[in-house]
Design an enzyme around this catalytic site. Structure first.
Site, PDB file in Angstrom:
ATOM      1  CG  HIS A 175     -17.119  -7.937   6.141  1.00  0.00           C
ATOM      2  ND1 HIS A 175     -17.714  -7.331   5.062  1.00  0.00           N
ATOM      3  CD2 HIS A 175     -18.069  -8.034   7.110  1.00  0.00           C
ATOM      4  CE1 HIS A 175     -18.976  -7.062   5.352  1.00  0.00           C
ATOM      5  NE2 HIS A 175     -19.218  -7.471   6.582  1.00  0.00           N
ATOM      6  NE  ARG A 191     -28.963  -2.761   4.967  1.00  0.00           N
ATOM      7  CZ  ARG A 191     -28.888  -3.485   6.091  1.00  0.00           C
ATOM      8  NH1 ARG A 191     -27.926  -3.257   6.953  1.00  0.00           N
ATOM      9  NH2 ARG A 191     -29.779  -4.426   6.354  1.00  0.00           N
ATOM     10  CD  GLN A 224     -24.077  -6.407  14.851  1.00  0.00           C
ATOM     11  OE1 GLN A 224     -25.129  -6.581  14.263  1.00  0.00           O
ATOM     12  NE2 GLN A 224     -22.894  -6.577  14.279  1.00  0.00           N
ATOM     13  N   GLY A 271     -17.081  -5.468  14.153  1.00  0.00           N
ATOM     14  CA  GLY A 271     -16.623  -4.132  13.760  1.00  0.00           C
ATOM     15  C   GLY A 271     -17.269  -3.060  14.625  1.00  0.00           C
TER      16      GLY A 271
END
Ligand code: PAF
Length: 282
Positions: free
Chosen positions: A37, A189, A155, A149
């Protein structure tokens, strides 16, 4: 760094910046920030005057049996990291601010076909939740550029397609996968991975890399390659979601003559679902 919890508060400041002709870069996140991030923030910093980050754990993109309630929420630590990384504005709304009319009656943004495969096949409704919240965030922030990313390859492809289909005047940029020293793709995660599993989960990345080398060497038996990679992952003790060799743009199964290929994989550990991917140009 200024923190906003309301749409109107953030908009007021951004409107002033826009009037001054400042270029706005945006990094949407669900928090629990890691090096990946922060690299997105750094990239946004390089090409924009103002950098906006959002932290919102979006219930709409989690399935009923998924980890919405246990998703790591690390707000204070995230704020410190964003400040150090040079973020100007943090948008941190609550559920009521983002979904004032409730989730059930919320208008949705649907990007068909591309969202039915890969992660979309095992997480029904997930991408509808992503495209809906990202559209809302785009309307709130109205950035010149938004950065995602490559780790979440599908996505990124879906958001690019949505922005193109809906004529959104936003440059969608990507940033490389950030990896741990042994090659594991960084993910919020990863904290679900147990100590026993940790040295073994690299099998996902290694299997995708092995397929890439085989394809570069001329092997076009895509089904065979996928099968062998899946067997390696199962032998390491994990459950397969998918390993698929795709056309990089459409995410359709790759054809023999495709020149831009992406190999994507997802597997389950005891309590995590890990994804990774690798793109090659032939
Ligand atoms: O990638 C994520 O963290 C989320 O899917 C996103 C893009 C912030 C939407 O909630």
């Amino acid at each position: 760094m200024k923190v906003f919890h309301t749409v109107s508060g953030l908009r007021d400041d951004l409107n002033k910046d826009r009037l001054k002709g400042l270029r706005i870069g945006f990094v949407p996140t669900m928090g629990n920030l890691h090096g990946g991030h922060l690299a997105l923030i750094k990239q946004a910093r390089e090409t924009n005057d103002i950098v906006v980050c959002s932290i919102f754990v979006n219930a709409l993109q989690f399935g009923l049996n998924e980890d919405w309630d246990k998703y790591p929420r690390t707000y204070q630590g995230d704020c410190d990291k964003l400040r150090d990384a040079g973020c100007d504005y943090l948008f941190h709304p609550d559920d009521i601010e983002m979904y004032p009319n409730g989730l059930d009656t919320q208008s949705r943004v649907i990007c068909p076909t591309m969202t039915d495969v890969l992660c979309g096949a095992s997480r029904p409704g997930h991408f509808e939740g992503v495209t809906t919240v990202v559209s809302k965030l785009f309307n709130i922030v109205q950035p010149d550029e938004a950065i995602f990313g490559i780790k979440d390859y599908q996505q990124l492809a879906v958001i690019r397609r949505m922005a193109e289909d809906l004529c959104m005047p936003i440059q969608i940029s990507s940033a490389p996968i950030h990896r741990e020293p042994d090659g594991l793709a960084m993910s919020s995660r990863n904290s679900y991975i147990t100590a026993e599993e940790r040295p073994l989960v690299i099998v996902l990345k290694d299997s995708l890399a092995w397929i890439a080398e085989e394809i570069k060497a001329g092997n076009r038996d895509f089904v065979g390659l996928e099968g062998t990679a899946k067997s390696r992952i199962i032998e390491a003790g994990f459950k397969i979601d998918y390993v698929t060799i795709c056309n990089s743009k459409t995410l359709d199964q790759a054809a023999d003559d495709d020149l831009e290929i992406t190999i994507l994989g997802a597997m389950f550990t005891e309590s995590a679902r890990l994804i990774d991917n690798l793109s090659i140009s032939l």
